[in-house]
Design a protein around this motif. Structure first.
Motif, PDB file in Angstrom:
ATOM      1  N   ILE A  41       1.024  -1.161  -0.080  1.00 43.37           N
ATOM      2  CA  ILE A  41       0.266   0.119  -0.032  1.00 43.37           C
ATOM      3  C   ILE A  41       1.076   1.240  -0.127  1.00 43.37           C
ATOM      4  CG2 ILE A  41      -0.273   0.116   2.578  1.00 43.37           C
ATOM      5  CD1 ILE A  41      -3.362   0.751   2.083  1.00 43.37           C
ATOM      6  N   GLY A  42       0.291   2.230  -0.567  1.00 45.92           N
ATOM      7  CA  GLY A  42       1.139   3.584  -0.879  1.00 45.92           C
ATOM      8  C   GLY A  42       1.101   4.387   0.513  1.00 45.92           C
ATOM      9  N   LYS A 108      -9.287  10.105  -1.205  1.00 43.30           N
ATOM     10  CA  LYS A 108     -10.108   8.919  -1.416  1.00 43.30           C
ATOM     11  C   LYS A 108     -11.553   9.161  -1.110  1.00 43.30           C
ATOM     12  CE  LYS A 108     -10.422   4.271   0.716  1.00 43.30           C
ATOM     13  NZ  LYS A 108      -9.587   3.456   1.622  1.00 43.30           N
ATOM     14  N   ASN A 176      -1.837   6.202 -10.240  1.00 41.14           N
ATOM     15  CA  ASN A 176      -1.724   5.147  -9.518  1.00 41.14           C
ATOM     16  C   ASN A 176      -2.742   4.157 -10.327  1.00 41.14           C
ATOM     17  OD1 ASN A 176      -1.938   3.505  -7.626  1.00 41.14           O
ATOM     18  ND2 ASN A 176      -3.570   4.598  -6.455  1.00 41.14           N
ATOM     19  N   LYS A 238       0.566  12.314   0.506  1.00 42.67           N
ATOM     20  CA  LYS A 238       2.052  11.817  -0.201  1.00 42.67           C
ATOM     21  C   LYS A 238       2.625  12.889  -0.402  1.00 42.67           C
ATOM     22  CE  LYS A 238      -0.681   8.479  -0.859  1.00 42.67           C
ATOM     23  NZ  LYS A 238      -1.338   7.315  -1.308  1.00 42.67           N
TER      24      LYS A 238
HETATM   25  C1  MLT Z   1      -2.419   3.101  -2.892  1.00 40.10           C
HETATM   26  O1  MLT Z   1      -1.804   1.992  -2.232  1.00 40.10           O
HETATM   27  O2  MLT Z   1      -2.838   2.732  -3.781  1.00 40.10           O
HETATM   28  C2  MLT Z   1      -3.006   4.072  -2.061  1.00 40.10           C
HETATM   29  O3  MLT Z   1      -2.132   4.160  -1.007  1.00 40.10           O
HETATM   30  C3  MLT Z   1      -4.250   4.235  -1.870  1.00 40.10           C
HETATM   31  C4  MLT Z   1      -4.813   5.450  -1.152  1.00 40.10           C
HETATM   32  O4  MLT Z   1      -3.984   6.312  -1.341  1.00 40.10           O
HETATM   33  O5  MLT Z   1      -5.918   5.229  -0.881  1.00 40.10           O
END
Ligand code: MLT
Length: 399
Positions: A41-42, A108, A176, A238
């Motif tokens: 996960i980001g 999100k 993404n 981020k």
């Molecule tokens: C991801 O890993 O795609 C992101 O962390 C998801 C997100 O930002 O909700």
């Protein structure tokens, strides 16, 4: 009898990242001695910057004194933050009005919540691979979704096709999961398509801070004509490490005005304002004070330092892919590296192999759509030592 929303039968039983977390937790429970490195996960790993922390502390102190205590705040966000965001856009050549900016708890939620603005009759166009939130939230509402293919051939950047009629279009750039970025000409083609077809583009720019190549757009509003057709979602997750702190913003230009079926007009900006004032009570004052710091020049420098750290990790991952001859995109203007699964493997199988054999967690491309079936995503958000160790372990798969 209460009838439930049966559209929920049409989405996968669990959200992609919940499924990954479950598999990883099960593995860790069975193998407590193994060190698992998470590049799935980001989620950021660096702590909040010291300027942000100072701003949060002062705001906490304000909440403890009668003279400076704050109760309900404006649902749309405090002026000090809306103006800070407005100035940030202005420094990047985009002029907005502060009341076109709505502060939220993240991109999100807003990309999902924004589906309230559209009739269920709309046809929604999404790229495949795609961030699953766009698909799941529209499926929950029973809306028709059509897909456009992102493939290695088009650099994972699908372009508009005049023979396809879409009313609402999701674009994410830097993307993404693929890390690919639309250039200005490509985005202009999307803006022209949307204006010509009376469509709305929902533009997710949550990763704009990773754009490093000069000339690439960081906002769709850098494109002429976008203010009549595009809504932009952005986040501090981020940019400044706010994944746990929660703060984002959505730009809804006042120029997006549509005709109703009986000939009246509706302004998307007014509708979103109405929706937010009804369903949302705003982001906590303390958090907004921390967020406002990010948009100052010194705050931006602090955030850049964090992003540079993640960039170094991304370079390490992409250098490893180069060394092994694995084809990939991303990593330069994005924290994500998207690569073809080695050994012709299906991505969930490759996920299991990575977890079992080298204890490195990634995200299987299949979770982002059929075009991701044989792809895999790694993030650069862990620390340098772990990323290095993960890449050393990764190389052993090829021996
Ligand atoms: C991801 O890993 O795609 C992101 O962390 C998801 C997100 O930002 O909700």
């Amino acid at each position: 009898m209460a009838k439930l929303n049966e559209n929920y039968l049409n989405i996968k039983q669990s959200y992609l990242f919940s499924e990954i977390a479950k598999r990883v937790n099960d593995f860790c429970a069975e193998n407590p001695d193994k060190k698992v490195i998470r590049l799935g996960i980001g989620d950021v790993t660096l702590p909040l910057g010291s300027l942000v922390i100072d701003a949060l502390h002062s705001a906490v102190d304000e909440m403890g004194k009668a003279e400076t205590f704050k109760g309900y705040g404006p649902e749309q966000g405090y002026d000090f933050l809306r103006n800070g965001i407005k100035d940030y856009y202005s420094r990047n050549g985009v002029e907005l009005e502060a009341d076109e900016i709505f502060v939220s708890d993240g991109a999100k939620s807003d990309t999902g919540n924004f589906t309230d603005m559209f009739s269920v009759d709309n046809t929604v166009l999404v790229p495949d691979p795609v961030y699953p939130v766009y698909v799941d939230t529209n499926t929950m509402n029973g809306r028709k979704i059509i897909y456009m293919d992102g493939t290695a051939e088009n650099g994972f950047l699908p372009m508009p096709d005049d023979s396809v009629k879409a009313d609402v279009i999701y674009l994410c750039s830097p993307n993404n999961p693929t890390g690919a970025v639309y250039n200005k000409e490509q985005l202009k083609a999307w803006v022209d398509y949307a204006n010509k077809n009376d469509a709305v583009i929902l533009f997710d720019s949550a990763y704009e801070c990773f754009v490093s190549e000069p000339g690439l757009p960081r906002s769709i509003f850098q494109i002429e004509g976008a203010k009549t057709c595009a809504v932009e979602f952005c986040s501090l997750s981020k940019t400044a490490g706010f994944t746990g702190t929660r703060c984002g913003y959505t730009v809804v230009p006042k120029a997006i005005v549509k005709k109703t079926s009986d000939g009246r007009t509706l302004s998307l900006n007014q509708m979103w304002n109405r929706r937010q004032t009804t369903k949302f009570n705003g982001v906590p004052y303390i958090i907004q004070r921390g967020a406002a710091k990010v948009f100052t020049e010194e705050g931006m420098l602090e955030a850049k330092g964090m992003i540079d750290t993640y960039r170094k990790n991304a370079k390490l991952i992409s250098d490893t892919m180069d060394e092994l001859g694995v084809k990939y995109t991303g990593g330069i203007n994005s924290p994500y590296i998207w690569f073809e699964c080695p050994f012709n493997m299906y991505s969930w199988d490759f996920f299991d192999k990575m977890l079992k054999e080298i204890q490195v967690v990634g995200t299987p491309g299949a979770g982002f759509g059929k075009n991701g079936d044989n792809y895999f995503r790694l993030t650069s958000f862990n620390n340098y030592e772990n990323t290095k160790e993960a890449m050393e372990r990764f190389k052993t798969l090829f021996k």
